[in-house]
Design an enzyme around this catalytic site. Structure first.
Site, mmCIF file in Angstrom:
data_model
loop_
_atom_site.group_PDB
_atom_site.id
_atom_site.type_symbol
_atom_site.label_atom_id
_atom_site.label_comp_id
_atom_site.label_asym_id
_atom_site.label_seq_id
_atom_site.Cartn_x
_atom_site.Cartn_y
_atom_site.Cartn_z
ATOM 1 N N LEU A 1 11.908 0.172 -2.805
ATOM 2 C CA LEU A 1 11.036 0.525 -3.939
ATOM 3 C C LEU A 1 10.282 -0.700 -4.481
ATOM 4 C CD1 LEU A 1 13.317 3.133 -5.798
ATOM 5 C CD2 LEU A 1 11.622 3.540 -4.002
ATOM 6 N N SER B 1 -1.857 -2.861 12.528
ATOM 7 C CA SER B 1 -3.082 -2.833 11.729
ATOM 8 C C SER B 1 -4.262 -3.348 12.531
ATOM 9 C CB SER B 1 -2.872 -3.740 10.508
ATOM 10 O OG SER B 1 -4.077 -3.968 9.838
ATOM 11 N N TYR C 1 -0.268 -12.076 6.161
ATOM 12 C CA TYR C 1 0.039 -10.662 6.366
ATOM 13 C C TYR C 1 -0.355 -10.227 7.779
ATOM 14 C CZ TYR C 1 -0.703 -5.668 6.537
ATOM 15 O OH TYR C 1 -0.691 -4.354 6.953
ATOM 16 N N LYS D 1 1.920 -8.860 11.355
ATOM 17 C CA LYS D 1 1.697 -7.677 12.200
ATOM 18 C C LYS D 1 1.518 -8.100 13.655
ATOM 19 C CE LYS D 1 1.967 -4.604 9.013
ATOM 20 N NZ LYS D 1 3.162 -3.774 8.971
ATOM 21 N N LEU E 1 -10.778 -0.815 -1.256
ATOM 22 C CA LEU E 1 -11.985 -0.190 -1.800
ATOM 23 C C LEU E 1 -11.713 1.163 -2.475
ATOM 24 C CD1 LEU E 1 -15.089 -0.145 -2.082
ATOM 25 C CD2 LEU E 1 -15.159 0.978 0.165
#
Ligand code: NAD
Ligand code: WQD
Length: 340
Positions: free
Chosen positions: A33, A125, A150, A154, A201
């Site tokens: 969480l 990603s 980040y 990935k 966005l």
């Protein structure tokens, strides 16, 4: 199949739970969480029509915690969403990103292996392509230089999982390279709920629409694109969720390693998104042009043909569906999920 869903209380995980149950699977959620609210799982259960989704508030870096879960349940596969995902924050806190995303995945894989669960779908990603060498981007496009930690987590985790599969052919590893997920479940009960000022966005647009932010800053209008603003491959989160069900079928066929772009194949600019939002939802979105954002690229959209031919999956939702459902969620939940 009975599936462990890490990060299942998050934006994409919660939508995927619905598609999994609709396809006849069952799931157990593990989430610390860190970036989600437990209320989401009750809403998911209501949408599916079950009493509750089995849930453990556990960190995937907690080996003993994972051990207890794997001793209680038998899993056929894991869909691994859990991770930190804020690009800018990862530049400020690289250690935290490497430790959480890479450390967490290594612990998860260790416990999976120990318990004979060797099937994983990993949330990768489009960011791993860096500034892409070709447009539209196929899976053969070389991985690029990431502009932030980040993205490197990935890129590195893709390599880690492929190496593990190469060394032990009992593993099936599906890497899904998501493009730009937007939208929400059509019910408006679940959706994207960023903490603080949105980085992405669409949540920024919806927060302007609902009156929480004054105007949208458009990051650059001098890119070599039709209207000068950045072009991306936005994909409705319900389509994206369905891709995991298709990937699960590939795992059932023992696919070994499978790598897939998960996008629509259409590129829309920032102003295309703003204009579609205004046209479909009849809400004004004031905006002003700002300087380019560091690390942004001009254009990024994929060729999703491989996912269609090998997984039988393709996106169905239109840009109108995306902006309608994003607004439907935000309008019904102006402050996101209620705090506990
Ligand atoms: P999200 O933040 O809404 O969901 C991620 C979930 O993982 C959260 O609920 C968070 O609490 C949980 N989590 C984080 N670290 C954890 C840990 N150590 N142990 C247990 N739980 C942990 O993000 P999302 O948008 O749903 O993204 C899901 C996955 O897809 C992430 O791995 C993300 O990097 C990847 N992804 C997202 C996008 C995007 O734009 N949303 C694009 C490409 C890839
Ligand atoms: C989209 C376009 C911005 C906000 C990011 C991550 C990527 C992946 C998806 C996880 C760009 C412009 C944005 C704003 C704007 N996440 N924009 N004003 O940067 O394509 O991808 O999310 O894996 O790794 O980098 O998505 O939604 O941030 O931006 O003008 O307030 O909107 O410049 O052209 P991006 P985004």
């Amino acid at each position: 199949m009975n599936i462990l869903v890490t990060g299942g209380a998050g934006f994409i995980g919660s939508h995927t739970l619905i598609e999994l149950y609709n396809a006849g699977h069952t799931a157990v959620v593990v989430d610390n969480l860190a970036n989600s609210n437990p209320a989401v799982l009750q809403r998911v259960a209501e949408i599916i029509g079950v009493k509750e989704i089995p849930f453990y508030k556990t960190d995937i870096r907690d080996r003993e915690g994972l051990e207890r879960i794997f001793s209680t349940h038998r899993f056929d596969a894991c869909i691994h969403f859990a991770g930190l995902k804020a690009v800018g924050e990862s530049v400020e806190k690289p250690w935290e990103y490497y430790e959480n995303n890479i450390g967490g995945t290594l612990t998860l894989v260790e416990v999976m292996r120990k318990h004979g669960c060797k099937n994983i779908i990993f949330s990768s990603s489009a960011t791993i392509y860096g500034d892409p060498a070709e447009i539209p981007i196929t899976e053969n496009c070389p991985k690029g230089q990431c502009t932030n930690p980040y993205g490197w987590t990935k890129s590195m985790l893709e390599q880690v999982l492929m190496d593990i599969q190469k060394a032990d052919g009992e593993w099936n590893v599906v890497l899904l390279r998501y493009f730009n997920p937007v939208g929400a479940h059509p019910s408006g009960r679940i959706g994207e709920n960023p903490n603080g000022i949105p980085n992405n966005l669409m949540p920024y647009i919806t927060q302007v629409a609902v009156g929480k932010r004054k105007e949208l800053g458009v990051f650059g209008n001098d890119y070599p694109t039709p209207d000068g603003t950045g072009v991306r491959d936005y994909i409705h989160v319900v389509d994206l969720a369905a891709a995991h069900v298709a990937a699960m079928r590939a795992i059932e066929r023992r696919c070994g390693v499978g790598i897939y772009n998960i996008g629509t194949g259409h590129g829309y600019s920032v102003l295309d998104m703003v204009n579609a939002f205004v046209r479909v939802n009849h809400v004004d979105i004031p905006y002003s042009i700002k300087p380019r954002r560091a690390g942004d690229i001009a254009t990024c959209y994929c060729d999703p043909a491989k996912a269609l031919s090998e997984l039988g999956w393709q996106a169905h939702c239109t840009i109108d569906d995306m902006v309608r459902d994003s607004w439907n969620w935000q309008r019904q939940n102006p402050d996101g999920y209620p705090e506990e």
